[in-house]
Design a protein around this motif. Structure first.
Motif, PDB file in Angstrom:
ATOM      1  N   THR A 156      -8.629   3.904  -5.450  1.00  0.00           N
ATOM      2  CA  THR A 156      -8.978   2.785  -6.324  1.00  0.00           C
ATOM      3  C   THR A 156      -7.807   1.828  -6.491  1.00  0.00           C
ATOM      4  N   ALA A 157      -6.610   2.361  -6.676  1.00  0.00           N
ATOM      5  CA  ALA A 157      -5.433   1.509  -6.839  1.00  0.00           C
ATOM      6  C   ALA A 157      -5.162   0.698  -5.579  1.00  0.00           C
ATOM      7  N   VAL A 158      -5.334   1.303  -4.412  1.00  0.00           N
ATOM      8  CA  VAL A 158      -5.120   0.576  -3.148  1.00  0.00           C
ATOM      9  C   VAL A 158      -6.145  -0.538  -2.994  1.00  0.00           C
ATOM     10  N   SER A 159      -7.399  -0.272  -3.363  1.00  0.00           N
ATOM     11  CA  SER A 159      -8.430  -1.317  -3.260  1.00  0.00           C
ATOM     12  C   SER A 159      -8.126  -2.487  -4.198  1.00  0.00           C
ATOM     13  N   GLU A 162       6.128  -6.704  -5.943  1.00  0.00           N
ATOM     14  CA  GLU A 162       6.529  -5.302  -6.049  1.00  0.00           C
ATOM     15  C   GLU A 162       5.946  -4.653  -7.308  1.00  0.00           C
ATOM     16  N   LEU A 163       5.814  -5.437  -8.377  1.00  0.00           N
ATOM     17  CA  LEU A 163       5.230  -4.900  -9.609  1.00  0.00           C
ATOM     18  C   LEU A 163       3.718  -4.843  -9.559  1.00  0.00           C
ATOM     19  N   LEU A 164       3.111  -5.584  -8.640  1.00  0.00           N
ATOM     20  CA  LEU A 164       1.657  -5.612  -8.556  1.00  0.00           C
ATOM     21  C   LEU A 164       1.092  -4.230  -8.235  1.00  0.00           C
ATOM     22  N   GLY A 165       1.765  -3.489  -7.354  1.00  0.00           N
ATOM     23  CA  GLY A 165       1.293  -2.142  -7.046  1.00  0.00           C
ATOM     24  C   GLY A 165       1.325  -1.232  -8.257  1.00  0.00           C
ATOM     25  N   GLY A 166       2.396  -1.324  -9.066  1.00  0.00           N
ATOM     26  CA  GLY A 166       2.455  -0.526 -10.284  1.00  0.00           C
ATOM     27  C   GLY A 166       1.375  -0.912 -11.275  1.00  0.00           C
ATOM     28  N   CYS A 167       1.052  -2.201 -11.351  1.00  0.00           N
ATOM     29  CA  CYS A 167      -0.026  -2.636 -12.251  1.00  0.00           C
ATOM     30  C   CYS A 167      -1.374  -2.092 -11.798  1.00  0.00           C
ATOM     31  N   CYS A 168      -1.595  -2.049 -10.505  1.00  0.00           N
ATOM     32  CA  CYS A 168      -2.855  -1.489  -9.997  1.00  0.00           C
ATOM     33  C   CYS A 168      -2.979  -0.006 -10.338  1.00  0.00           C
ATOM     34  N   VAL A 169      -1.889   0.722 -10.224  1.00  0.00           N
ATOM     35  CA  VAL A 169      -1.900   2.138 -10.600  1.00  0.00           C
ATOM     36  C   VAL A 169      -2.114   2.289 -12.101  1.00  0.00           C
ATOM     37  N   PHE A 170      -1.479   1.440 -12.878  1.00  0.00           N
ATOM     38  CA  PHE A 170      -1.610   1.497 -14.333  1.00  0.00           C
ATOM     39  C   PHE A 170      -3.047   1.197 -14.764  1.00  0.00           C
ATOM     40  N   ILE A 213       0.839  -1.204   0.000  1.00  0.00           N
ATOM     41  CA  ILE A 213       0.000   0.000   0.000  1.00  0.00           C
ATOM     42  C   ILE A 213       0.871   1.250   0.000  1.00  0.00           C
ATOM     43  N   ARG A 214       1.949   1.229   0.787  1.00  0.00           N
ATOM     44  CA  ARG A 214       2.854   2.384   0.783  1.00  0.00           C
ATOM     45  C   ARG A 214       3.499   2.569  -0.583  1.00  0.00           C
ATOM     46  N   ARG A 215       3.827   1.461  -1.245  1.00  0.00           N
ATOM     47  CA  ARG A 215       4.421   1.553  -2.578  1.00  0.00           C
ATOM     48  C   ARG A 215       3.425   2.151  -3.572  1.00  0.00           C
ATOM     49  N   VAL A 216       2.172   1.751  -3.486  1.00  0.00           N
ATOM     50  CA  VAL A 216       1.138   2.311  -4.371  1.00  0.00           C
ATOM     51  C   VAL A 216       0.942   3.800  -4.096  1.00  0.00           C
TER      52      VAL A 216
END
Length: 413
Positions: A92-95, A115-123, A73-76
């Protein structure tokens, strides 16, 4: 809270549960004997019956997942701050990240993929909200490989059942041009190379639309096409001091990387523009070259529909030559009108300068790089006497009705 049973030391039934350092202990209130302590339990029934459970089923694993979730969550949140996204995007990305981490496909994944999962959620969030963000931008911020990021992104989209719209080419052009240094005065950029953002964006969009109409976008990576289109648009707005500037220096001054295929896309765009320029009446007395075409890109884009129709054959069909004064469908038949009347029609005159029209086809068909390999001959040529297997025999059997219908059909033919 009182518990059932008796103390084995004094026999008292006054047993209470006491939380000591977040660990439940069963203590006798009469003599102070500790009956049990530090039991890892997960449900109320386990706590009631004092059953010991395995560590994998205890709160220890949940605590580890919780720490992983907190780091994610901090990374997102940090990534959203770097990209300057609105607060609604961050929520939305955190959810999405919280939902994804509950699935076994991501909970048991490697640390690199988490680690890449947070970037995918933001994307995904930016794509759903029509926020122009490319996968390359996220990969550069996370120092990630494109192939690994793409695999995690596809897995996220499949596991959560997300509908992600594709990024339009117009949004990509806007995002790519926003990073250009040529739009703001800097010490490294000469004054003659500075350009207004709105004018450059409008001219680049028109060239990209032309590339899309001429099969230069289909199946290609969009960034080299946008780079070549921006370079031509930038040169055409002030041709005098900019025609001598090559593409490599343009990208270096703009502060963007030069994609290797950009030179090929630039060559293909110039070929299309040269064909269109051959139909302009006021350019027939000049030797057409690259510099001449760049100077008249504005006129070519203004009349691109009719210039493309006259310069290239549509669907491989050759068009008839247009008589002088009959090439302007918007003004009707001019005939033998005065030269002043014919000046209003930019495509007045012959439809082409001799020769047949080149078909407007994708470059892969016009300039194939590899020849199609002929099928290798089989080891044993078919003779027609091969045995038919039992699974295929039903395809060759015909009923009397089918034989009669086939005979009637042959007789009619």
């Amino acid at each position: 809270m009182a518990a059932r049973g008796r103390c084995p030391e004094c026999g008292s039934g006054s047993l209470v549960e006491d939380a000591h350092y977040a660990q439940q202990q069963l203590v006798c209130a009469a003599c102070g004997c500790v009956l049990s302590e530090g039991l890892l339990t997960t449900t109320y029934s386990d706590e009631e019956h004092l059953r010991e459970v395995a560590y994998s089923q205890s709160t220890g694993q949940k605590e580890q997942v919780s720490r992983c979730l907190q780091r994610g969550i901090r990374r997102v949140q940090d990534l959203c701050k770097v990209l300057q996204l609105p607060a609604a995007f961050e929520e939305t990305a955190v959810s999405y990240f919280q939902r994804a981490l509950q699935l076994p496909a991501f909970r048991l994944a490697s640390l690199e993929k988490k680690e890449l999962l947070g970037g995918c959620c933001v994307f995904v969030t930016c794509r759903q909200r029509s926020w122009p963000l490319t996968m390359g931008t996220v990969c550069s911020l996370l120092y990630a490989r494109h192939d690994l990021f793409a695999s995690v992104y596809l897995s996220l989209q499949k596991e959560l059942g997300l509908s992600v719209p594709a990024l339009s080419l117009a949004d990509l052009v806007t995002t790519h041009l926003n990073s250009f240094r040529l739009l703001q005065p800097t010490a490294n950029v000469p004054a003659a190379f500075l350009e207004d953002k709105e004018q450059l964006l409008a001219r680049t969009m028109a060239i990209v639309e032309l590339a899309s109409q001429t099969w230069l976008v289909t199946g290609r990576h969009p960034v080299p096409i946008v780079t070549a289109a921006a370079f031509l648009a930038w040169q055409s707005l002030r041709p005098g001091p900019r025609l001598s500037c090559p593409l490599a220096r343009f990208c270096r001054l703009a502060g963007v990387d030069l994609p290797p295929p950009a030179h090929l896309r630039l060559k293909e765009l110039l070929e299309i523009l040269l064909g269109m320029a051959s139909q302009l009446s006021w350019l027939r007395g000049f030797a057409l070259d690259r510099k001449m075409v760049v100077k008249h890109i504005g006129d070519l884009l203004q009349h691109r529909v009719f210039l493309l129709k006259n310069a290239f054959s549509q669907h491989g069909e050759e068009q008839q030559d247009t008589a002088p004064g009959q090439g302007c469908p918007s003004q009707g038949s001019v005939g033998s009108g005065s030269p002043a009347q014919q000046q209003g029609c930019p495509w007045a005159g012959p439809a082409r300068r001799g020769g047949t029209l080149r078909p407007l086809l994708p470059p892969c068909l016009l300039h194939p790089r590899k020849r199609l390999r002929s099928a290798a001959p089989s080891a044993a040529a078919a003779t027609g006497d091969e045995p038919i297997s039992d699974s295929e025999i039903e395809q060759y059997l015909r009923s009397p009705e089918e034989i009669c219908a086939l005979s009637k059909a042959r007789a009619c033919l």
